[in-house]
Design a protein around this motif. Structure first.
Motif, PDB file in Angstrom:
ATOM      1  N   THR A   1      47.550  19.745  49.063  1.00 40.81           N
ATOM      2  CA  THR A   1      48.419  19.965  49.781  1.00 40.81           C
ATOM      3  C   THR A   1      48.686  21.401  50.244  1.00 40.81           C
ATOM      4  O   THR A   1      49.094  22.142  51.057  1.00 40.81           O
ATOM      5  N   LEU A   2      48.504  22.118  48.898  1.00 42.23           N
ATOM      6  CA  LEU A   2      48.475  23.903  48.913  1.00 42.23           C
ATOM      7  C   LEU A   2      47.374  24.277  49.976  1.00 42.23           C
ATOM      8  O   LEU A   2      47.627  25.428  50.789  1.00 42.23           O
ATOM      9  N   LYS A   3      46.179  23.810  49.872  1.00 40.09           N
ATOM     10  CA  LYS A   3      45.178  24.248  50.615  1.00 40.09           C
ATOM     11  C   LYS A   3      45.485  23.964  52.276  1.00 40.09           C
ATOM     12  O   LYS A   3      45.128  24.938  53.032  1.00 40.09           O
TER      13      LYS A   3
ATOM     14  N   ASN B   1      55.349  37.842  57.593  1.00 38.59           N
ATOM     15  CA  ASN B   1      55.697  36.710  56.868  1.00 38.59           C
ATOM     16  C   ASN B   1      54.545  35.490  56.287  1.00 38.59           C
ATOM     17  O   ASN B   1      54.703  34.996  55.221  1.00 38.59           O
ATOM     18  N   SER B   2      54.067  35.144  57.670  1.00 41.82           N
ATOM     19  CA  SER B   2      52.974  34.224  57.467  1.00 41.82           C
ATOM     20  C   SER B   2      51.944  34.733  56.505  1.00 41.82           C
ATOM     21  O   SER B   2      51.433  33.913  55.483  1.00 41.82           O
ATOM     22  N   ALA B   3      51.823  36.075  56.495  1.00 47.79           N
ATOM     23  CA  ALA B   3      50.651  36.649  55.710  1.00 47.79           C
ATOM     24  C   ALA B   3      51.058  36.452  54.257  1.00 47.79           C
ATOM     25  O   ALA B   3      50.286  36.175  53.326  1.00 47.79           O
ATOM     26  N   LEU B   4      52.260  36.841  54.088  1.00 44.94           N
ATOM     27  CA  LEU B   4      52.953  36.867  52.780  1.00 44.94           C
ATOM     28  C   LEU B   4      52.884  35.350  52.139  1.00 44.94           C
ATOM     29  O   LEU B   4      52.503  35.165  51.067  1.00 44.94           O
ATOM     30  N   ASP B   5      53.016  34.323  52.892  1.00 44.59           N
ATOM     31  CA  ASP B   5      53.035  32.874  52.691  1.00 44.59           C
ATOM     32  C   ASP B   5      51.753  32.636  52.226  1.00 44.59           C
ATOM     33  O   ASP B   5      51.527  31.832  51.269  1.00 44.59           O
TER      34      ASP B   5
ATOM     35  N   HIS C   1      50.427  31.010  48.564  1.00 35.99           N
ATOM     36  CA  HIS C   1      49.700  29.792  48.395  1.00 35.99           C
ATOM     37  C   HIS C   1      48.541  29.998  47.778  1.00 35.99           C
ATOM     38  O   HIS C   1      48.010  29.288  46.770  1.00 35.99           O
ATOM     39  N   ASP C   2      47.931  31.315  47.929  1.00 33.70           N
ATOM     40  CA  ASP C   2      46.620  31.695  47.037  1.00 33.70           C
ATOM     41  C   ASP C   2      46.801  31.622  45.823  1.00 33.70           C
ATOM     42  O   ASP C   2      46.099  31.160  44.953  1.00 33.70           O
ATOM     43  N   MET C   3      47.916  32.387  45.044  1.00 36.02           N
ATOM     44  CA  MET C   3      48.162  32.393  43.936  1.00 36.02           C
ATOM     45  C   MET C   3      48.342  31.041  43.383  1.00 36.02           C
ATOM     46  O   MET C   3      47.882  30.585  41.923  1.00 36.02           O
ATOM     47  N   GLN C   4      49.095  30.180  44.041  1.00 37.32           N
ATOM     48  CA  GLN C   4      49.201  28.631  43.441  1.00 37.32           C
ATOM     49  C   GLN C   4      47.922  28.023  43.300  1.00 37.32           C
ATOM     50  O   GLN C   4      47.689  27.290  42.229  1.00 37.32           O
ATOM     51  N   ILE C   5      46.992  28.058  44.464  1.00 39.48           N
ATOM     52  CA  ILE C   5      45.993  27.277  44.237  1.00 39.48           C
ATOM     53  C   ILE C   5      44.997  27.783  43.063  1.00 39.48           C
ATOM     54  O   ILE C   5      44.689  26.994  42.530  1.00 39.48           O
ATOM     55  N   GLU C   6      45.167  29.068  42.946  1.00 39.42           N
ATOM     56  CA  GLU C   6      44.137  29.743  41.812  1.00 39.42           C
ATOM     57  C   GLU C   6      44.935  29.213  40.416  1.00 39.42           C
ATOM     58  O   GLU C   6      44.121  28.618  39.504  1.00 39.42           O
ATOM     59  N   LYS C   7      46.205  29.116  40.309  1.00 41.06           N
ATOM     60  CA  LYS C   7      46.869  28.420  39.066  1.00 41.06           C
ATOM     61  C   LYS C   7      46.276  27.160  38.823  1.00 41.06           C
ATOM     62  O   LYS C   7      45.929  26.767  37.565  1.00 41.06           O
ATOM     63  N   ILE C   8      46.701  26.213  39.774  1.00 35.30           N
ATOM     64  CA  ILE C   8      46.155  24.909  39.696  1.00 35.30           C
ATOM     65  C   ILE C   8      44.814  24.472  39.352  1.00 35.30           C
ATOM     66  O   ILE C   8      44.461  23.592  38.544  1.00 35.30           O
ATOM     67  N   THR C   9      44.002  25.320  40.079  1.00 37.08           N
ATOM     68  CA  THR C   9      42.351  25.256  39.887  1.00 37.08           C
ATOM     69  C   THR C   9      42.313  25.377  38.445  1.00 37.08           C
ATOM     70  O   THR C   9      41.490  24.854  37.853  1.00 37.08           O
ATOM     71  N   ASN C  10      42.738  26.414  37.921  1.00 39.80           N
ATOM     72  CA  ASN C  10      42.468  26.837  36.370  1.00 39.80           C
ATOM     73  C   ASN C  10      43.085  25.778  35.502  1.00 39.80           C
ATOM     74  O   ASN C  10      42.625  25.226  34.675  1.00 39.80           O
ATOM     75  N   ASN C  11      44.369  25.314  35.781  1.00 39.73           N
ATOM     76  CA  ASN C  11      44.763  23.935  35.148  1.00 39.73           C
ATOM     77  C   ASN C  11      44.011  22.831  35.184  1.00 39.73           C
ATOM     78  O   ASN C  11      43.893  22.125  34.022  1.00 39.73           O
ATOM     79  N   LEU C  12      43.360  22.638  36.468  1.00 42.92           N
ATOM     80  CA  LEU C  12      42.457  21.575  36.339  1.00 42.92           C
ATOM     81  C   LEU C  12      41.430  21.840  35.582  1.00 42.92           C
ATOM     82  O   LEU C  12      40.765  20.669  34.948  1.00 42.92           O
ATOM     83  N   TYR C  13      40.721  22.825  35.777  1.00 43.15           N
ATOM     84  CA  TYR C  13      39.479  23.209  35.033  1.00 43.15           C
ATOM     85  C   TYR C  13      39.856  22.996  33.243  1.00 43.15           C
ATOM     86  O   TYR C  13      39.187  22.257  32.708  1.00 43.15           O
TER      87      TYR C  13
END
Length: 480
Positions: free
Chosen positions: A367-369, A386-390, A394-406
């Motif tokens: 969903t985040l991707k 604003n879209s660039a900030l969004d 999203h990129d930070m959350q993707i990295e966090k969840i990716t680390n959690n998945l690993y």
């Protein structure tokens, strides 16, 4: 008063009417005794006793803080006192229905022996009256077959120095994983300390040190393990109760055997005292009474042999039946608790929880991707800050969840391997438990062997005594 009259008076006092009262005749009835066990234990309380008192008790091989009546009789039997006096002291200290004696009671008996050796009046009252003074120290013969008391003392002292004392205590805290907590025992010993210096002991968690597991480990666990565990679960509660009941019954049998041994000892003491009492007949030149008195002594000796055989049998029952029954009962309880821990580990659902969390995070990641791609497209088309900030968020959350998945996937692999290792360990424990069934056969073989040994010993004793009693005078006209 003559020696014979004195012996007769002693014998009469030791077998007073209350001893044969109907309320005391039963084997389970407590006797009426002038001094209760608690009062007797307090007679020498606070008195500095000679070291030989404690040594004599310890060398009699106490069990549970007590020694047998036969062991106490052996200690007193080498004191050189007349049988009537030994029997009198025994009756003062030990109630007729008891088969074991405490350390304080043995100390009182030795103090009474010492009083008798000094020709003092032997009674609890007299001992109490003299308790403020240092208690009389019995001669070395009271506790050993040596003529040099100092040499005996040094020998016993050296014996205790050479003896390795083992101390067992609980560790203050339990160790292990959450569902597999265990109690550690602290064993202190000079042979153990020496062994520890030469051996390196691993304290690593076996579930960590054995990972990763061999690829074929899971194949070694039989597919029928769960079926086997289900059968064991159903049988365990009843088996535990049966073994608990059998251990209690066998313990009672052991105590009755020990009590019988004590009664044979007491009977022999009384018979020896009677032999002294009736050694000289009131009819001059009566040889039959002398022969009868000699017969009493021989019968008492054989009763002592029977007592020894029964005491050895009692020890064997305690050592090879009672303790083995308790050991197997404890093994069954341990298996039951092992299965309970196994069930709790499954109920915890650690693997299922990880799998669910991984699945949820993968959905969130997808969903985040998609959201990040949409934000990136919007930012590029409209040059929207604003879209660039969004997109950055999203990129930070993707990295966090990716680390959690690993992390979760790594942990899931560890937990799966742990689960296999636990199943394998459980199977090994159940296999060990099953092999222990063979020990039951050994237990009963030893039980039967000891009973045969005791039976042969008793049979030989009674056969030997049969010749003695048949040689004793029985012609009425011989007692003129």
């Amino acid at each position: 008063m003559s020696a014979i009259e004195d012996s007769h008076e002693t014998l009469t006092a030791s077998f007073s009417a209350s001893t044969f009262d109907s309320e005391v005749n039963g084997p389970w009835t407590a006797p009426g005794q002038g001094v209760s066990p608690d009062e007797l234990s307090a007679v020498l309380s606070g008195v500095a006793l000679p070291a030989i008192y404690s040594m004599a008790f310890d060398m009699a091989q106490p069990s549970g803080g007590k020694i047998t009546v036969l062991a106490m009789n052996k200690i007193m039997g080498v004191s050189g006192l007349p049988p009537a006096m030994v029997e009198k002291i025994m009756n003062i200290v030990v109630a007729p229905t008891r088969s074991r004696v405490t350390k304080s009671e043995v100390s009182v008996a030795l103090a009474l022996v010492a009083m008798a050796q000094k020709n003092m009046d032997v009674s609890i009252e007299n001992l109490t009256a003299h308790r403020e003074a240092s208690p009389p120290n019995p001669s070395a013969d009271s506790t050993t077959g040596s003529s040099d008391p100092e040499a005996v003392r040094k020998e016993i002292h050296q014996w205790f120095i050479n003896l390795d004392t083992i101390r067992l205590s609980f560790a203050p805290e339990r160790e292990g994983m959450f569902l597999f907590k265990h109690t550690n025992y602290i064993v202190e010993s000079k042979e153990l300390a020496l062994w520890r210096k030469n051996v390196v002991i691993s304290t690593e968690d076996e579930f960590t040190s054995q990972l990763p597991i061999p690829s074929d480990l899971a194949k070694q666990v039989p597919l029928t393990l769960e079926t086997q565990l289900s059968v064991i679960r159903k049988r365990l509660p009843a088996s535990i109760e049966y073994y608990r009941s059998m251990a209690i019954i066998m313990d009672r049998m052991q105590k009755r055997t020990e009590a019988a041994a004590a009664d044979y000892t007491r009977f022999g003491l009384a018979l020896n005292a009677l032999a002294d009492c009736e050694r000289q007949c009131y009819v001059e030149e009566c040889h039959n009474c002398q022969q009868l008195s000699q017969g009493y002594t021989k019968i008492a000796s054989h009763f002592g042999q029977a007592s020894f055989a029964l005491e050895e049998q009692g020890k064997a029952i305690q050592r090879e039946m009672v303790e083995d029954l308790k050991r197997h009962r404890d093994l069954l309880v341990s298996v039951k608790e092992l299965l309970q821990r196994h069930d709790r580990s499954r109920e915890a659902g650690t693997i299922e929880a990880l799998q669910k969390r991984i699945s949820n995070n993968m959905t969130k990641l997808d969903t985040l991707k998609e959201a990040a791609m949409a934000a990136a497209s919007a930012a590029g088309a409209a040059n929207d800050t604003n879209s660039a900030l969004d997109y950055g968020a999203h990129d930070m959350q993707i990295e966090k969840i990716t680390n959690n998945l690993y992390t979760d996937r790594m942990e899931l692999e560890v937990q799966k391997q742990r689960a296999v290792l636990l199943e394998y360990t459980l199977w090994i424990e159940i296999t060990y438990f099953h092999k222990n069934q063979a020990m039951i056969t050994t237990m009963y073989q030893n039980f039967v062997t000891e009973h045969c040994k005791t039976g042969r010993s008793l049979n030989d004793t009674w056969k030997s005594l049969s010749r003695v009693v048949h040689d004793m005078p029985m012609e009425v006209n011989g007692f003129k």
